[in-house]
Motif scaffolding. Structure first.
Motif, PDB file in Angstrom:
ATOM      1  N   UNK A 294       5.488  24.287  -2.103  1.00  0.00           N
ATOM      2  CA  UNK A 294       5.096  22.804  -2.606  1.00  0.00           C
ATOM      3  C   UNK A 294       3.498  23.011  -2.861  1.00  0.00           C
ATOM      4  N   UNK A 295       3.071  21.743  -3.571  1.00  0.00           N
ATOM      5  CA  UNK A 295       1.673  21.849  -3.752  1.00  0.00           C
ATOM      6  C   UNK A 295       1.271  20.694  -2.621  1.00  0.00           C
ATOM      7  N   UNK A 296      -0.096  21.013  -1.946  1.00  0.00           N
ATOM      8  CA  UNK A 296      -0.269  20.072  -0.694  1.00  0.00           C
ATOM      9  C   UNK A 296      -1.848  19.720  -1.224  1.00  0.00           C
ATOM     10  N   UNK A 297      -1.960  18.832  -0.527  1.00  0.00           N
ATOM     11  CA  UNK A 297      -3.375  18.007  -0.799  1.00  0.00           C
ATOM     12  C   UNK A 297      -3.603  16.634   0.158  1.00  0.00           C
ATOM     13  N   UNK A 298      -4.253  15.701  -0.375  1.00  0.00           N
ATOM     14  CA  UNK A 298      -4.748  14.512   0.359  1.00  0.00           C
ATOM     15  C   UNK A 298      -4.335  13.191  -0.655  1.00  0.00           C
ATOM     16  N   UNK A 299      -3.747  12.261   0.260  1.00  0.00           N
ATOM     17  CA  UNK A 299      -3.453  10.862  -0.592  1.00  0.00           C
ATOM     18  C   UNK A 299      -4.530  10.253  -0.022  1.00  0.00           C
ATOM     19  N   UNK A 300      -5.364   9.838  -1.118  1.00  0.00           N
ATOM     20  CA  UNK A 300      -6.744   8.934  -0.546  1.00  0.00           C
ATOM     21  C   UNK A 300      -6.473   7.375  -0.799  1.00  0.00           C
TER      22      UNK A 300
ATOM     23  N   UNK B   2       2.082   0.672   0.249  1.00  0.00           N
ATOM     24  CA  UNK B   2       3.299   0.078   0.178  1.00  0.00           C
ATOM     25  C   UNK B   2       3.325  -1.103   1.267  1.00  0.00           C
ATOM     26  N   UNK B   3       2.213  -1.440   1.762  1.00  0.00           N
ATOM     27  CA  UNK B   3       2.169  -2.372   2.858  1.00  0.00           C
ATOM     28  C   UNK B   3       1.170  -3.714   2.061  1.00  0.00           C
ATOM     29  N   UNK B   4       0.631  -4.327   2.934  1.00  0.00           N
ATOM     30  CA  UNK B   4      -0.198  -5.536   2.783  1.00  0.00           C
ATOM     31  C   UNK B   4      -1.492  -5.060   2.085  1.00  0.00           C
ATOM     32  N   UNK B   5      -2.407  -4.600   3.108  1.00  0.00           N
ATOM     33  CA  UNK B   5      -3.765  -4.173   2.673  1.00  0.00           C
ATOM     34  C   UNK B   5      -3.905  -2.762   2.334  1.00  0.00           C
ATOM     35  N   UNK B   6      -4.443  -2.727   0.956  1.00  0.00           N
ATOM     36  CA  UNK B   6      -4.484  -1.350   0.376  1.00  0.00           C
ATOM     37  C   UNK B   6      -5.912  -1.024   0.488  1.00  0.00           C
ATOM     38  N   UNK B   7      -6.078   0.273   0.750  1.00  0.00           N
ATOM     39  CA  UNK B   7      -7.485   0.864   1.024  1.00  0.00           C
ATOM     40  C   UNK B   7      -7.383   1.981   0.173  1.00  0.00           C
ATOM     41  N   UNK B   8      -8.283   1.838  -1.225  1.00  0.00           N
ATOM     42  CA  UNK B   8      -8.196   3.065  -2.220  1.00  0.00           C
ATOM     43  C   UNK B   8      -9.498   3.631  -2.111  1.00  0.00           C
ATOM     44  N   UNK B   9      -9.490   5.055  -1.494  1.00  0.00           N
ATOM     45  CA  UNK B   9     -10.791   5.663  -1.670  1.00  0.00           C
ATOM     46  C   UNK B   9     -10.764   6.871  -2.634  1.00  0.00           C
ATOM     47  N   UNK B  10     -10.123   6.195  -3.785  1.00  0.00           N
ATOM     48  CA  UNK B  10     -10.042   7.685  -4.706  1.00  0.00           C
ATOM     49  C   UNK B  10     -11.175   7.677  -5.350  1.00  0.00           C
ATOM     50  N   UNK B  11     -12.288   6.973  -5.323  1.00  0.00           N
ATOM     51  CA  UNK B  11     -13.607   6.897  -6.031  1.00  0.00           C
ATOM     52  C   UNK B  11     -14.685   7.433  -5.064  1.00  0.00           C
TER      53      UNK B  11
END
Length: 669
Positions: free
Chosen positions: A258-264, A269-278
């Motif tokens: 597999x390829x492993x990494x981090x989901x930012x 899939x829930x209510x409050x989304x925290x997007x730290x991709x930037x």
């Protein structure tokens, strides 16, 4: 019986005599005179007030048989020295507290003399100012772990050998110093060690190491803790033992395709989304939206150790208010920046950014993902991503907490809708977050290289004439020009946008003869085209300069079918058409082999972008002026009319404009 001196070692015998008095009289027992353990004398602490370096000096006993010295700090920490010395150097004595050092003579037969004690309190103000980063690894890293060994080799090459860093082990922990280093990366990735910071190998769990790390963070030093070292967040006291990392692995692992990494993105899939991709720690990495839940990749197929050392947020009894991520962040004053590959809910924290507190002035960034692995038994096809991520993390923690980016605008910036909107965005994104300050010419004295690594100068006006001398709101004043010139000379970086690109001449970075010549300041009008920047220079001619992957474009959506291929900044709207960029054909440059190359060689710069539809070498819309011997700072100039903050309505490409601006600021800070 007569005894002129009673050794402490024989006092117990005297007590026994008293206890047994009913059976035997003391006078009936003959004692030999006790051999006296002569003590050291004339103990002094030699130091200067305000200096942490202290030398203890004393005179040793005259009697024979002394074999060494015992030194006790604050009646607790004992140091035994197996040689007869008459001084002891303390490199970093405790400061701003009452401290005592007791010195005793040690003898060959095991006796220890009475001690002599000296007390002092050093008034000291920490002089933060270190610019290097340190890496701390176990004493046995070279033989104990292939992962640690490989990580050290990379750090040695990229930081130690370039004079940007120092390599430390617990045996050299005294060299960790807030006055020399701004941050410290602690790396530990081992097979077979038990959970708990007390079990960390190679001296990492020693009292000296923990005390040094605690003092470093208390004084404002920042820590990057990776793999099993994330547990040190407990050891230094930043979080309670009850909240130690609970998702833990230490096995030998095995081959995994597999390829492993981090989901930012947390909770997508829930209510409050925290997007730290930037976030800055991901800057320049390639996001793979179609892998798992969307990840940044750190390792490809190979032998994986599966050494997670991260937080199970469902295990701490946190009330979901509104979710355990939010509850954890509020409890620990932290931000969860990433989770495991496939995790789309709130269950675990793989990367946690512990913000400074009143007790711990330093930041602690903890990376506990098993995906963060330096040796997979062969070639890691994602190695460049792992290394870029690590460099980003070191850059992030290597920025002192008190540093803030600056924005300089004219005194009358509210006269321009573009300037006003840009200021509003900067206020919200940087100032309100404690990461930036807004300056005007009236407050230019507050621009300080010690606290501001970069300064964005913004000016976009209708009706002003070409020439930096005509910049409005006192931007052209002597005070401003002198301040900017001194700032760049001292190593401060500048972002010059729109009409402010002309300040590259004012500060002396380029000659007046090479000032921006493609210039506009009209009112403009409605225009339905999409405008942006073309990052490929000369793509219909011989030499092609492709800057699509440059940091300033990270995360932007490239539109290959629009014009010659562009990053878009503004949609249909009222456009001012305020170019303030360079016509490279107007300076009489010899095509050797083309005017772009000649311009770059002449000005020690790189042309990173041109106008939408331009496919040849004719103009430079974004120029990156590199540091020189005279100007230690970098100057990034964005003179494209497409860089516009107010188009009279909704800009469908506003997010791209803002992301580009953030990228530029991050590139320069």
């Amino acid at each position: 019986m007569m005894m002129t001196k009673i050794n402490k070692l024989f006092r117990a015998g005297l007590v026994c005599c008293v206890v047994n008095a009913a059976l035997t009289s003391c006078s009936d027992i003959e004692y030999e005179a006790a051999t006296y353990s002569e003590a050291v004398t004339n103990l002094i602490a030699d130091y200067q007030q305000g200096n942490r370096q202290v030398t203890l000096r004393w005179q040793n006993p005259t009697m024979l048989g002394q074999s060494g010295i015992q030194i006790i700090k604050d009646d607790a920490d004992i140091t035994n020295i197996d040689e007869v010395i008459d001084s002891y150097f303390i490199k970093k004595a405790p400061t701003n507290v009452d401290v005592s050092y007791t010195v005793k003579a040690r003898y060959q037969d095991g006796r220890v003399s009475e001690g002599q004690t000296v007390r002092f309190n050093i008034a000291y103000e920490v002089q933060k100012g270190g610019s290097k980063v340190a890496m701390l690894v176990p004493d046995d890293y070279a033989t104990g772990s292939a992962d640690e060994k490989d990580a050290v080799a990379w750090f040695q090459k990229n930081y130690v050998n370039t004079n940007k860093g120092v390599l430390l082990t617990p045996s050299t922990i005294d060299d960790l110093d807030i006055e020399n280093q701004v941050a410290c990366w602690v790396m530990c990735d081992r097979i077979g060690i038990e959970r708990g910071w007390e079990n960390l190998p190679g001296g990492l769990a020693s009292a000296a190491t923990i005390d040094a790390l605690k003092a470093f963070t208390t004084d404002g030093g920042n820590l990057l803790l990776t793999n099993h070292a994330t547990q040190l967040s407990v050891a230094v006291g930043r979080i309670d033992q009850a909240y130690a990392p609970g998702i833990y692995g230490n096995g030998e692992g095995g081959d995994n395709g597999d390829i492993w990494g981090v989901h930012p993105v947390i909770g997508n899939v829930e209510g409050q989304i925290y997007d730290h991709s930037g976030h800055d720690i991901y800057r320049g990495l390639t996001y793979e939206p179609n892998l798992f839940a969307g990840i940044y990749c750190f390792e490809s197929a190979g032998v994986k150790g599966d050494h997670n050392c991260m937080w199970d947020l469902n295990a701490y009894g946190l009330a979901p208010a509104p979710n355990v991520v939010k509850a954890w962040e509020d409890l620990t004053n932290s931000t969860v920046l990433g989770t495991w590959n496939h995790v789309v809910d709130y269950c675990c924290a793989g990367i946690v950014d512990f913000a400074p507190t009143t007790t711990f002035a330093g930041r602690i960034l903890a990376v506990g993902l098993a995906a963060y692995e330096w040796n997979i038994g062969g070639v890691n096809e994602k190695q460049d991503q792992l290394e870029k991520f690590t460099a980003n993390c070191l850059s992030y923690v290597g920025t002192p907490a008190e540093q803030k980016v600056a924005m300089l605008v004219p005194d009358d910036y509210t006269a321009s809708a573009d300037e006003k909107d840009a200021v509003s965005w900067f206020q919200k994104t940087y100032v309100d977050a404690g990461k930036g300050i807004i300056l005007t010419p009236a407050t230019i004295d507050n621009l300080d290289i010690e606290t501001n690594p970069m300064c964005w100068v913004m000016c976009d006006r209708i009706g002003i004439d070409r020439g930096w001398e005509n910049l409005p709101g006192n931007l052209a004043s002597a005070d401003v020009i002198n301040a900017l010139k001194a700032f760049t000379a001292d190593g401060g970086n500048l972002l010059l946008t729109n009409h402010a690109t002309q300040l590259s001449v004012a500060v002396g970075r380029i000659d007046q003869a090479y000032a921006p010549g493609i210039y506009g300041s009209g009112e403009g009008g409605q225009n339905d085209d999409i405008w942006g920047v073309h990052p490929v220079i000369g793509n219909v001619e011989g030499q092609i300069y492709d800057h699509i992957g440059h940091d300033i474009y990270w995360g932007l959506t490239y539109e290959p079918t629009l014009f010659a291929g562009i990053y878009c900044f503004e949609s249909a709207g009222v456009k001012g058409d305020h170019n303030c960029m360079w016509d490279l054909n107007a300076y009489g440059l010899a095509p050797a082999p083309n005017v772009v190359k000649t311009w770059e060689d002449l000005t020690n710069s790189t042309v990173l972008g041109t106008w939408n539809h331009v496919v040849d070498y004719c103009c430079a819309g974004i120029v990156d002026f590199a540091p020189t011997t005279t100007f230690a700072g970098r100057i990034l100039a964005v003179g494209l009319a497409a860089y516009e903050w107010n188009i009279g309505g909704v800009n469908e490409k506003q997010s791209q404009l803002e992301r580009f601006t953030q990228n530029c600021i991050s590139y320069l800070k």
